[in-house]
Design a protein around this motif. Structure first.
Motif, PDB file in Angstrom:
ATOM      1  N   ILE A 557       0.832  -1.210   0.000  1.00  0.00           N
ATOM      2  CA  ILE A 557       0.000   0.000   0.000  1.00  0.00           C
ATOM      3  C   ILE A 557       0.870   1.265   0.000  1.00  0.00           C
ATOM      4  CG2 ILE A 557      -1.962  -1.161   1.106  1.00  0.00           C
ATOM      5  CD1 ILE A 557      -1.213   0.239   3.714  1.00  0.00           C
ATOM      6  N   GLY A 558       2.169   1.105   0.182  1.00  0.00           N
ATOM      7  CA  GLY A 558       3.085   2.255   0.107  1.00  0.00           C
ATOM      8  C   GLY A 558       2.865   3.295   1.181  1.00  0.00           C
ATOM      9  N   CYS A 559       2.494   2.850   2.382  1.00  0.00           N
ATOM     10  CA  CYS A 559       2.244   3.809   3.459  1.00  0.00           C
ATOM     11  C   CYS A 559       3.570   4.256   4.080  1.00  0.00           C
ATOM     12  CB  CYS A 559       1.362   3.177   4.532  1.00  0.00           C
ATOM     13  SG  CYS A 559       1.101   4.290   5.930  1.00  0.00           S
ATOM     14  N   PRO A 560       3.794   5.578   4.188  1.00  0.00           N
ATOM     15  CA  PRO A 560       5.063   6.052   4.752  1.00  0.00           C
ATOM     16  C   PRO A 560       5.222   5.730   6.238  1.00  0.00           C
ATOM     17  CG  PRO A 560       3.644   7.911   4.189  1.00  0.00           C
ATOM     18  CD  PRO A 560       2.947   6.678   3.697  1.00  0.00           C
ATOM     19  N   ALA A 561       4.147   5.296   6.906  1.00  0.00           N
ATOM     20  CA  ALA A 561       4.286   4.943   8.332  1.00  0.00           C
ATOM     21  C   ALA A 561       4.847   3.541   8.508  1.00  0.00           C
ATOM     22  CB  ALA A 561       2.930   5.050   9.028  1.00  0.00           C
ATOM     23  N   ILE A 562       4.827   2.732   7.435  1.00  0.00           N
ATOM     24  CA  ILE A 562       5.270   1.342   7.565  1.00  0.00           C
ATOM     25  C   ILE A 562       6.681   1.173   7.010  1.00  0.00           C
ATOM     26  CG2 ILE A 562       4.748  -1.081   7.017  1.00  0.00           C
ATOM     27  CD1 ILE A 562       1.854  -0.257   6.569  1.00  0.00           C
ATOM     28  N   SER A 563       7.556   0.585   7.822  1.00  0.00           N
ATOM     29  CA  SER A 563       8.902   0.267   7.335  1.00  0.00           C
ATOM     30  C   SER A 563       9.294  -1.103   7.883  1.00  0.00           C
ATOM     31  CB  SER A 563       9.897   1.347   7.758  1.00  0.00           C
ATOM     32  OG  SER A 563       9.937   1.429   9.158  1.00  0.00           O
ATOM     33  N   LEU A 564      10.534  -1.498   7.635  1.00  0.00           N
ATOM     34  CA  LEU A 564      10.981  -2.821   8.074  1.00  0.00           C
ATOM     35  C   LEU A 564      12.033  -2.684   9.162  1.00  0.00           C
ATOM     36  CD1 LEU A 564      11.381  -4.731   4.678  1.00  0.00           C
ATOM     37  CD2 LEU A 564       9.451  -4.790   6.274  1.00  0.00           C
ATOM     38  N   SER A 565      11.977  -3.605  10.109  1.00  0.00           N
ATOM     39  CA  SER A 565      13.011  -3.689  11.124  1.00  0.00           C
ATOM     40  C   SER A 565      13.277  -5.173  11.331  1.00  0.00           C
ATOM     41  CB  SER A 565      12.527  -3.019  12.411  1.00  0.00           C
ATOM     42  OG  SER A 565      13.421  -3.304  13.452  1.00  0.00           O
ATOM     43  N   ASP A 566      14.508  -5.597  11.125  1.00  0.00           N
ATOM     44  CA  ASP A 566      14.855  -7.020  11.178  1.00  0.00           C
ATOM     45  C   ASP A 566      13.921  -7.851  10.301  1.00  0.00           C
ATOM     46  OD1 ASP A 566      16.932  -6.530  12.898  1.00  0.00           O
ATOM     47  OD2 ASP A 566      15.680  -6.751  14.687  1.00  0.00           O
ATOM     48  N   ASP A 567      13.643  -7.366   9.101  1.00  0.00           N
ATOM     49  CA  ASP A 567      12.813  -8.063   8.123  1.00  0.00           C
ATOM     50  C   ASP A 567      11.359  -8.240   8.551  1.00  0.00           C
ATOM     51  OD1 ASP A 567      14.907  -8.199   6.401  1.00  0.00           O
ATOM     52  OD2 ASP A 567      15.540 -10.206   7.022  1.00  0.00           O
ATOM     53  N   ARG A 568      10.920  -7.541   9.584  1.00  0.00           N
ATOM     54  CA  ARG A 568       9.514  -7.570   9.975  1.00  0.00           C
ATOM     55  C   ARG A 568       8.944  -6.149   9.832  1.00  0.00           C
ATOM     56  NH1 ARG A 568      10.278 -12.073   9.472  1.00  0.00           N
ATOM     57  NH2 ARG A 568       9.929 -13.856  10.830  1.00  0.00           N
ATOM     58  N   ALA A 569       7.663  -6.071   9.488  1.00  0.00           N
ATOM     59  CA  ALA A 569       7.042  -4.756   9.333  1.00  0.00           C
ATOM     60  C   ALA A 569       6.903  -4.073  10.690  1.00  0.00           C
ATOM     61  CB  ALA A 569       5.669  -4.910   8.690  1.00  0.00           C
ATOM     62  N   VAL A 570       7.180  -2.758  10.697  1.00  0.00           N
ATOM     63  CA  VAL A 570       6.925  -1.957  11.897  1.00  0.00           C
ATOM     64  C   VAL A 570       6.178  -0.690  11.488  1.00  0.00           C
ATOM     65  CG1 VAL A 570       8.844  -2.739  13.348  1.00  0.00           C
ATOM     66  CG2 VAL A 570       9.221  -0.925  11.670  1.00  0.00           C
ATOM     67  N   ILE A 571       5.370  -0.186  12.421  1.00  0.00           N
ATOM     68  CA  ILE A 571       4.586   1.022  12.133  1.00  0.00           C
ATOM     69  C   ILE A 571       5.082   2.159  13.014  1.00  0.00           C
ATOM     70  CG2 ILE A 571       2.280   2.059  12.291  1.00  0.00           C
ATOM     71  CD1 ILE A 571       1.130  -0.692  11.588  1.00  0.00           C
ATOM     72  N   ASP A 572       5.340   3.300  12.404  1.00  0.00           N
ATOM     73  CA  ASP A 572       5.739   4.498  13.141  1.00  0.00           C
ATOM     74  C   ASP A 572       4.478   5.147  13.703  1.00  0.00           C
ATOM     75  OD1 ASP A 572       6.547   6.970  14.034  1.00  0.00           O
ATOM     76  OD2 ASP A 572       7.704   7.480  12.247  1.00  0.00           O
ATOM     77  N   ALA A 573       4.285   4.985  15.024  1.00  0.00           N
ATOM     78  CA  ALA A 573       3.042   5.451  15.655  1.00  0.00           C
ATOM     79  C   ALA A 573       2.889   6.964  15.574  1.00  0.00           C
ATOM     80  CB  ALA A 573       2.994   4.993  17.107  1.00  0.00           C
ATOM     81  N   SER A 574       4.006   7.688  15.405  1.00  0.00           N
ATOM     82  CA  SER A 574       3.897   9.152  15.361  1.00  0.00           C
ATOM     83  C   SER A 574       3.313   9.632  14.024  1.00  0.00           C
ATOM     84  CB  SER A 574       5.270   9.785  15.600  1.00  0.00           C
ATOM     85  OG  SER A 574       6.118   9.535  14.490  1.00  0.00           O
ATOM     86  N   VAL A 575       3.306   8.757  13.022  1.00  0.00           N
ATOM     87  CA  VAL A 575       2.811   9.139  11.696  1.00  0.00           C
ATOM     88  C   VAL A 575       1.481   8.446  11.373  1.00  0.00           C
ATOM     89  CG1 VAL A 575       3.434   9.230   9.239  1.00  0.00           C
ATOM     90  CG2 VAL A 575       5.227   9.347  10.956  1.00  0.00           C
ATOM     91  N   CYS A 576       1.283   7.246  11.948  1.00  0.00           N
ATOM     92  CA  CYS A 576       0.129   6.392  11.621  1.00  0.00           C
ATOM     93  C   CYS A 576      -1.192   7.024  12.046  1.00  0.00           C
ATOM     94  CB  CYS A 576       0.301   5.046  12.325  1.00  0.00           C
ATOM     95  SG  CYS A 576      -1.127   3.968  12.166  1.00  0.00           S
ATOM     96  N   LEU A 577      -2.213   6.935  11.186  1.00  0.00           N
ATOM     97  CA  LEU A 577      -3.543   7.433  11.527  1.00  0.00           C
ATOM     98  C   LEU A 577      -4.458   6.334  12.073  1.00  0.00           C
ATOM     99  CD1 LEU A 577      -2.539   9.907   9.722  1.00  0.00           C
ATOM    100  CD2 LEU A 577      -4.971  10.403   9.605  1.00  0.00           C
ATOM    101  N   GLY A 578      -3.954   5.112  12.058  1.00  0.00           N
ATOM    102  CA  GLY A 578      -4.592   3.997  12.748  1.00  0.00           C
ATOM    103  C   GLY A 578      -6.073   3.846  12.502  1.00  0.00           C
TER     104      GLY A 578
END
Lengths: 598, 204
Positions: A557-578
């Protein structure tokens, strides 16, 4: 008083002080801030018009009513407004009428590059170009005077680096006190352009240009700066500043009146110097004009015709042409490593993402390479707005983008051509009102078998959240009458009208599938607020690390809040609209994404 | 009056424009001719932001030529590497310790450069490189968004104007709610610059 103003701020203030009474625009980079800065001022009427054609027609009407009026737009906006632009050149005005065209060399934020100086000559409208904010401010008063004295609209041509550059302005005036009272005087021979009235106006237009030719000879802002006579440089706009920067000792002729040009002044300058060159951005407009006068000027053989100029490009061109000495060889650093690009992208919580994700699944069937469509794939014609960013990976869900409102006409044409695939048109709410309505009427009238998706985020987002007729918010940010899109679409005769929540993937998918199966035109309004403009934000989401299998579906979905950490998806809570969005949770096959703390 | 060319680079939403606006007005109020231009493109959508600020006796071009920036001010590390060729040989680089990973990197084979790689690129142009803990300082003054103020404070140490020329402008620019913490961030940036320059053995 000295102020640091952008060209757009200076034009707005200059117009206000010159006594503008009606100002209109449709937002478009780099012109938007002109109307935004006029909207703050008291005592004038400002509007975001439905489109640039309407903007110029409203301004034209105001000028017929005897007051000073202004319409501003980006370069391609003047294409939309070309019809009234030529028309008002024919009729002339009573109150001063200034049209501002802000060109975008280099296409920082545009779908095309064009040199709108040609419009002045084409429509026989006088044109002036400022070289900084001071001139932009000072010019406004002159433009209205010229307009009224010569019974003509006047074109002010700006570019990105004039409009969006701040320079020091000595603000010398206050708003004119003796404004003319609005009044309309009947004069069919001037205002009713039936052929028998229009023909005499053609004579008036040609006589006007002849008078203007002699007027511009003594225009005080055209300036000859005589230095070393070996080289004389003719220039206008921001290119003049680059030329002054690069050629330290040459002679210069700065032209502010670029249609018509001051012929005698140019000829005098050409006699003063040994060689004449022209430094100008985009087309050889001045160069051609000099050639017509028999002056053997050069320019475009070493200054590029494409893209935005920089002082560096001018310098390199001059070195190539032997006008400047080659720089001393310096230690040249090794090329920087290949750095990752930072493309613009749809924001976290953007309501367009869900619909474009469904288009990717359903219409593109996840195919990524260009080429012929397979059976069952669907063509997606698109339009101009934030959602056009959906052409980039990972969404890659669009097939066309040409000009405002074109998506619908293109879809009808593709379908009528008889291609074996179905066609969906996608456009925003502001674009639909701007020029999608007429296309949709065409689909109704001519039984276009297409589906139109209106991505309704309740604002003109790309240019900075201006109101439009669908929003119920005026240019002064007060309450206005809102045009309800679903009522409008029904009123046009569309029988199959659907409104879906832009954050509900299942609803979007099932509605689109149903519409594609139905005959005749159908409309889906996919509605959700722009996150940069929304009143409330949701509670952010998180990824349960032990549930995430690293399938990366959420990255699609190309969301800028989602990135990878140790090959697992992580969400940046400061950007996410949840909870206000939730698209990622809907696409995660592991159901590993949920609200924090739940 | 010495000409000053400053290129400020970062990512949409980091306060680059506010900082370059402030810097431009401060120059004007101190008697310089000033021009400034921003390349925004679609920056609000996460693209890069570049501001050119020029102070001088008489400034013609609003854009700085490649190789002529006295200062390269980075609000983000990758963007500094990208714009490094604009540095004048021996110019000053001030970088906030901030990394914003672009989407083009996530889940692709592109890689975000390490600090050592970025430093390597910059060292081709200059040795005057200051990586400053701006996010930490901004946190400490209780205003995580004041990274731009830390940077302005740091930069002000290198220029001839008095600190009041800067703080007076910041006062006019910011809402009361953020003013005190922003001014603190500015002062901490200024102090940090003094300390780092001393440690590098740079004479004032």
């Amino acid at each position: 008083m000295k102020e640091l103003l952008s060209g757009n701020e200076a034009m707005a203030l200059g117009a206000y002080h010159a006594g503008v009474v009606v100002a209109t625009a449709y937002p478009g980079t780099p012109s938007t801030e002109i109307l935004e800065n006029l909207a703050h001022q008291d005592g004038i009427y400002v509007e975001w018009s439905t489109n640039e054609k309407v903007a110029l027609e409203v301004a034209m009407g105001a000028a017929y009513g005897g007051v000073r009026a202004l319409a501003s737009m980006k370069h391609v906006g003047l294409n939309v407004a070309a019809d009234p632009f030529f028309a008002v050149s024919t009729t002339g005005i009573i109150g001063g009428l200034v049209v501002i065209s802000c060109d975008d060399p280099g296409e920082h934020s545009s779908q095309g590059e064009q040199d709108n100086r040609h419009f002045a000559k084409f429509a026989k409208v006088p044109m002036l170009e400022p070289t900084d904010s001071q001139e932009a401010y000072d010019l406004m008063d002159w433009l209205f005077k010229i307009s009224e004295e010569f019974d003509t609209p006047v074109l002010l041509r700006s570019t990105t680096r004039i409009s969006h550059c701040k320079t020091v302005v000595d603000v010398g005036r206050e708003r004119k006190a003796d404004l003319k009272q609005p009044a309309f005087t009947r004069s069919p021979s001037k205002y009713v352009m039936v052929p028998s009235n229009a023909r005499p106006r053609r004579n008036v237009m040609e006589e006007r240009i002849i008078k203007l030719r002699s007027y511009v000879e003594s225009f005080p802002m055209n300036e000859m700066v005589l230095g070393d006579r070996k080289l004389g440089i003719v220039s206008s706009g921001v290119a003049y500043q680059y030329a002054r920067e690069v050629f330290k000792n040459a002679s210069f002729l700065k032209l502010v009146t670029t249609y018509p040009i001051p012929v005698s002044l140019v000829q005098r300058f050409a006699k003063e110097v040994e060689r004449v060159i022209v430094v100008e951005e985009l087309d050889p407009y001045l160069e051609d004009a000099l050639h017509e006068l028999g002056i053997p000027a050069t320019g475009k053989d070493f200054i590029p015709i494409i893209g935005e100029l920089t002082p560096e490009i001018v310098e390199q061109g001059a070195i190539k042409a032997g006008l400047l000495p080659a720089p001393k060889p310096v230690h040249k650093p090794a090329m920087a490593a290949q750095l990752p690009a930072r493309r613009p992208q749809l924001c976290a919580g953007c309501p367009h993402v869900g619909t474009e994700y469904v288009l990717r699944q359903l219409c593109f069937q996840n195919a990524s390479s260009p080429g012929p469509l397979k059976k069952g794939e669907v063509v997606v014609t698109s339009d101009i707005g934030c959602y056009t960013l959906g052409v980039y990976p990972p969404l890659s869900a669009l097939d066309t983008c040409a000009c405002m409102g074109a998506s619908i006409g293109q879809a009808i044409g593709l379908q009528k051509a008889g291609i074996p695939n179905k066609v969906v048109a996608v456009l925003g709410d502001s674009t639909f009102v701007h020029s999608g309505i007429t296309g949709l009427v065409d689909a109704v009238y001519n039984q276009g078998n297409i589906t139109v998706i209106i991505l309704d985020n309740g604002t003109t987002a790309m240019t900075g959240h201006q109101g439009h007729p669908g929003t119920g918010i005026s240019a002064k940010r007060t309450k206005a009458t809102a045009v309800k899109l679903e009522k409008l679409v029904e009123g046009l005769g569309v029988k199959n009208v659907n409104v879906v929540n832009a954050f509900d993937l299942k609803a979007i998918e099932s509605t689109l599938k149903r519409c594609l199966e139905t005959e005749g035109p159908s409309v889906i309004i996919s509605r959700g607020p722009c996150p940069l403009n929304a009143k409330s934000t949701g509670k952010p989401f998180k990824v349960e690390a032990d549930q995430c299998t690293g399938c990366y579906t959420c990255l699609d979905i190309g969301c800028p809040a989602i990135s990878l950490s140790d090959d697992r998806a992580v969400i940046d809570a400061s950007v996410c609209l949840g909870t206000a969005c939730g698209i990622c949770a809907q696409v995660c096959p592991q159901e590993a994404i949920s609200e924090i703390g739940k | 009056m010495k000409d000053v060319n400053v290129l400020m680079v970062g990512v949409g939403g980091q306060g680059v424009i506010l900082a370059s606006d402030a810097m431009s007005e401060i120059g004007m109020n101190s008697g310089y001719d000033v021009k400034k231009t921003d390349s925004l493109g679609m920056a609000q959508r996460g693209g890069s932001v570049v501001s050119h600020v020029r102070w001088g006796e008489h400034v013609f071009s609003p854009m700085i030529k490649r190789g002529e920036a006295d200062f390269l001010i980075g609000f983000e590390q990758l963007e500094v590497a990208r714009w490094a060729p604009y540095l004048k040989p021996g110019g000053v680089v001030i970088i906030a310790d901030v990394v914003v990973i672009p989407v083009s990197v996530i889940g692709s084979n592109m890689h975000y450069p390490t600090w050592q790689e970025i430093e390597g690129i910059l060292k081709q142009y200059t040795e005057q490189i200051y990586l400053i803990p701006a996010p930490r300082i901004a946190q400490e003054v209780g205003n995580p968004r004041a990274i731009n103020m830390v940077i302005l404070g740091f930069l002000s140490e290198f220029l001839e104007l008095k600190p009041e020329a800067w703080t007076d402008n910041i006062r006019r620019r910011l809402p009361p709610k953020f003013l005190e913490s922003s001014l603190k961030a500015f002062t901490r940036g200024l102090e940090e610059a003094g300390a780092m320059r001393l440690a590098k053995g740079v004479k004032k």
